[in-house]
Design a protein around this motif. Structure first.
Motif, PDB file in Angstrom:
ATOM      1  N   ALA A  54       0.863  -1.187   0.000  1.00 34.39           N
ATOM      2  CA  ALA A  54       0.000   0.000   0.000  1.00 34.39           C
ATOM      3  C   ALA A  54       0.890   1.225   0.000  1.00 34.39           C
ATOM      4  O   ALA A  54       2.061   1.164   0.388  1.00 34.39           O
ATOM      5  N   ASP A  55       0.319   2.350  -0.413  1.00 30.03           N
ATOM      6  CA  ASP A  55       1.141   3.560  -0.526  1.00 30.03           C
ATOM      7  C   ASP A  55       1.644   4.064   0.821  1.00 30.03           C
ATOM      8  O   ASP A  55       2.682   4.730   0.898  1.00 30.03           O
ATOM      9  N   ILE A  56       0.935   3.732   1.919  1.00 28.43           N
ATOM     10  CA  ILE A  56       1.356   4.237   3.226  1.00 28.43           C
ATOM     11  C   ILE A  56       2.360   3.319   3.936  1.00 28.43           C
ATOM     12  O   ILE A  56       2.969   3.737   4.918  1.00 28.43           O
ATOM     13  N   TYR A  57       2.541   2.093   3.481  1.00 24.61           N
ATOM     14  CA  TYR A  57       3.415   1.170   4.188  1.00 24.61           C
ATOM     15  C   TYR A  57       4.861   1.663   4.136  1.00 24.61           C
ATOM     16  O   TYR A  57       5.421   1.857   3.050  1.00 24.61           O
ATOM     17  N   GLY A  58       5.451   1.838   5.322  1.00 23.11           N
ATOM     18  CA  GLY A  58       6.833   2.321   5.376  1.00 23.11           C
ATOM     19  C   GLY A  58       7.000   3.701   4.776  1.00 23.11           C
ATOM     20  O   GLY A  58       8.054   4.013   4.237  1.00 23.11           O
ATOM     21  N   GLN A  59       5.941   4.537   4.849  1.00 20.30           N
ATOM     22  CA  GLN A  59       5.973   5.861   4.208  1.00 20.30           C
ATOM     23  C   GLN A  59       6.346   5.756   2.725  1.00 20.30           C
ATOM     24  O   GLN A  59       7.040   6.604   2.174  1.00 20.30           O
ATOM     25  N   GLY A  60       5.885   4.703   2.061  1.00 21.64           N
ATOM     26  CA  GLY A  60       6.173   4.502   0.646  1.00 21.64           C
ATOM     27  C   GLY A  60       7.367   3.605   0.395  1.00 21.64           C
ATOM     28  O   GLY A  60       7.566   3.148  -0.736  1.00 21.64           O
ATOM     29  N   ASP A  61       8.154   3.310   1.433  1.00 22.83           N
ATOM     30  CA  ASP A  61       9.346   2.479   1.239  1.00 22.83           C
ATOM     31  C   ASP A  61       9.005   1.040   0.881  1.00 22.83           C
ATOM     32  O   ASP A  61       9.781   0.362   0.205  1.00 22.83           O
ATOM     33  N   SER A  62       7.846   0.537   1.340  1.00 23.76           N
ATOM     34  CA  SER A  62       7.436  -0.814   0.963  1.00 23.76           C
ATOM     35  C   SER A  62       7.334  -0.923  -0.557  1.00 23.76           C
ATOM     36  O   SER A  62       7.855  -1.857  -1.172  1.00 23.76           O
ATOM     37  N   GLU A  63       6.645   0.032  -1.185  1.00 15.24           N
ATOM     38  CA  GLU A  63       6.515   0.007  -2.641  1.00 15.24           C
ATOM     39  C   GLU A  63       7.865   0.213  -3.318  1.00 15.24           C
ATOM     40  O   GLU A  63       8.155  -0.417  -4.347  1.00 15.24           O
ATOM     41  N   ARG A  64       8.705   1.088  -2.767  1.00 16.17           N
ATOM     42  CA  ARG A  64      10.028   1.314  -3.371  1.00 16.17           C
ATOM     43  C   ARG A  64      10.867   0.038  -3.364  1.00 16.17           C
ATOM     44  O   ARG A  64      11.485  -0.318  -4.369  1.00 16.17           O
ATOM     45  N   MET A  65      10.891  -0.645  -2.229  1.00 21.09           N
ATOM     46  CA  MET A  65      11.669  -1.875  -2.114  1.00 21.09           C
ATOM     47  C   MET A  65      11.106  -2.951  -3.034  1.00 21.09           C
ATOM     48  O   MET A  65      11.845  -3.660  -3.720  1.00 21.09           O
ATOM     49  N   LEU A  66       9.792  -3.062  -3.064  1.00 17.23           N
ATOM     50  CA  LEU A  66       9.150  -4.075  -3.899  1.00 17.23           C
ATOM     51  C   LEU A  66       9.406  -3.797  -5.376  1.00 17.23           C
ATOM     52  O   LEU A  66       9.722  -4.716  -6.149  1.00 17.23           O
ATOM     53  N   GLY A  67       9.292  -2.533  -5.766  1.00 16.60           N
ATOM     54  CA  GLY A  67       9.533  -2.180  -7.165  1.00 16.60           C
ATOM     55  C   GLY A  67      10.935  -2.532  -7.607  1.00 16.60           C
ATOM     56  O   GLY A  67      11.149  -3.050  -8.712  1.00 16.60           O
ATOM     57  N   LYS A  68      11.914  -2.276  -6.749  1.00 20.18           N
ATOM     58  CA  LYS A  68      13.308  -2.600  -7.085  1.00 20.18           C
ATOM     59  C   LYS A  68      13.513  -4.101  -7.202  1.00 20.18           C
ATOM     60  O   LYS A  68      14.144  -4.593  -8.150  1.00 20.18           O
ATOM     61  N   LEU A  69      12.965  -4.866  -6.262  1.00 17.55           N
ATOM     62  CA  LEU A  69      13.169  -6.308  -6.248  1.00 17.55           C
ATOM     63  C   LEU A  69      12.415  -7.015  -7.365  1.00 17.55           C
ATOM     64  O   LEU A  69      12.900  -7.999  -7.922  1.00 17.55           O
ATOM     65  N   LEU A  70      11.240  -6.510  -7.708  1.00 21.14           N
ATOM     66  CA  LEU A  70      10.432  -7.191  -8.723  1.00 21.14           C
ATOM     67  C   LEU A  70      10.848  -6.844 -10.141  1.00 21.14           C
ATOM     68  O   LEU A  70      10.279  -7.371 -11.098  1.00 21.14           O
ATOM     69  N   ALA A  71      11.860  -5.986 -10.274  1.00 18.13           N
ATOM     70  CA  ALA A  71      12.399  -5.721 -11.608  1.00 18.13           C
ATOM     71  C   ALA A  71      12.936  -7.006 -12.227  1.00 18.13           C
ATOM     72  O   ALA A  71      12.989  -7.143 -13.450  1.00 18.13           O
ATOM     73  N   GLY A  72      13.313  -7.986 -11.386  1.00 16.48           N
ATOM     74  CA  GLY A  72      13.793  -9.272 -11.876  1.00 16.48           C
ATOM     75  C   GLY A  72      12.733 -10.351 -11.842  1.00 16.48           C
ATOM     76  O   GLY A  72      13.044 -11.529 -12.002  1.00 16.48           O
TER      77      GLY A  72
END
Length: 276
Positions: A54-72
């Protein structure tokens, strides 16, 4: 390692396991980037290709981390949510994280204060302006042009019955920013309201709510809604087998918010042997 998703065809009665990422990037007891990487690698090995954030998880860091990892992991299916927002004070935490994180490790009092702050109820905003801004930010952080599921985050029954927030989500879907739309609800009343809106395709709900409302589950199945059950360990702390066994029939997706790759593997194994 190069991530790949190799899950086979699931039996019709088997629910898909989804990795919940609500604690990713959190200051208190959160999943750091190294642990997130280990979780995604184990998920890929198991064939777990669904991720919930969700956009609020980790102040947006959840999505940032997920986006980086799911690039592969191009086959990954991502659910994100919007409708809650941070007050200015909480938004300032994001910039201060590099300073706060080492302080929290050294001072228990600060960690307790941060935990109380995290547990507070956040204001909600169902306006078109906010929801459009939210999905634009989520897509940027997730490094995607489209999210698989875009859900309203904890709307009550009044919000769902009013319908204007879902009208915005319909427009976002038509614009190609979401494949499916729906709501992540918290109680029976909101679950019933979600079922009543023909535009909703996905409903996420707590396991206890699903257990207490078999007639609503039946209605949802008749409408061919996707049902994603969360909080499966409520009342079953430490007993994954009992938690899986208690999931009511009709669940299409089962969310686990574990921070342990081994716990993820155990849950996957148990769910693999169960029918939901």
């Amino acid at each position: 390692m190069r991530l790949s998703c190799h899950s086979g065809t699931l039996p019709e009665a088997m629910a898909v396991l989804s990795l919940g990422c609500s604690r990713w990037g959190s200051l208190v007891g959160g999943v750091d980037p190294a642990r997130a990487r280990a979780l995604v690698e184990r998920a890929a090995m198991l064939g777990v290709c669904h991720f919930d954030t969700a956009d609020i998880y980790g102040q947006g860091d959840s999505e940032r981390m997920l986006g980086k990892l799911l690039a592969g992991l191009p086959a990954a299916h991502v659910t994100t949510k919007a409708g809650q927002r941070f007050p200015l004070k909480k938004r300032a935490i994001l910039a201060a994280k590099p300073i706060l994180r080492p302080l929290l490790k050294r001072r228990a009092g600060l960690a307790d204060a941060a935990a109380r702050n995290r547990a507070g109820v956040l204001p909600q905003d169902w306006s078109e302006q906010h929801l459009r801004k939210a999905i634009t930010g989520s897509l940027k952080r997730l490094r995607r042009e489209r999210v698989d599921d875009f859900l309203l985050h904890s709307p009550d029954s009044a919000v769902l019955l009013r319908g204007d927030a879902m009208t915005v989500l319909c427009a976002l879907k038509q614009e190609g920013k979401a494949a499916r739309i729906g709501a992540s609800v918290d109680d029976r009343e909101a679950f019933s309201a979600a079922i009543a809106d023909p535009r909703i395709e996905v409903v996420q709900l707590p396991c206890l709510v699903m257990q207490a409302a078999p007639e609503l589950v039946e209605e949802a199945r008749a409408r061919d809604l996707v049902l994603a059950v969360r909080e499966i360990f409520s009342g079953h702390a430490g007993d994954a087998g009992a938690a899986i066994a208690a999931i009511p029939p009709g669940a299409d997706m089962v969310l686990t918010g574990t921070g342990s790759p081994d716990h993820l593997a155990e849950t996957h194994k148990l769910l693999d042997g169960a029918s939901c």
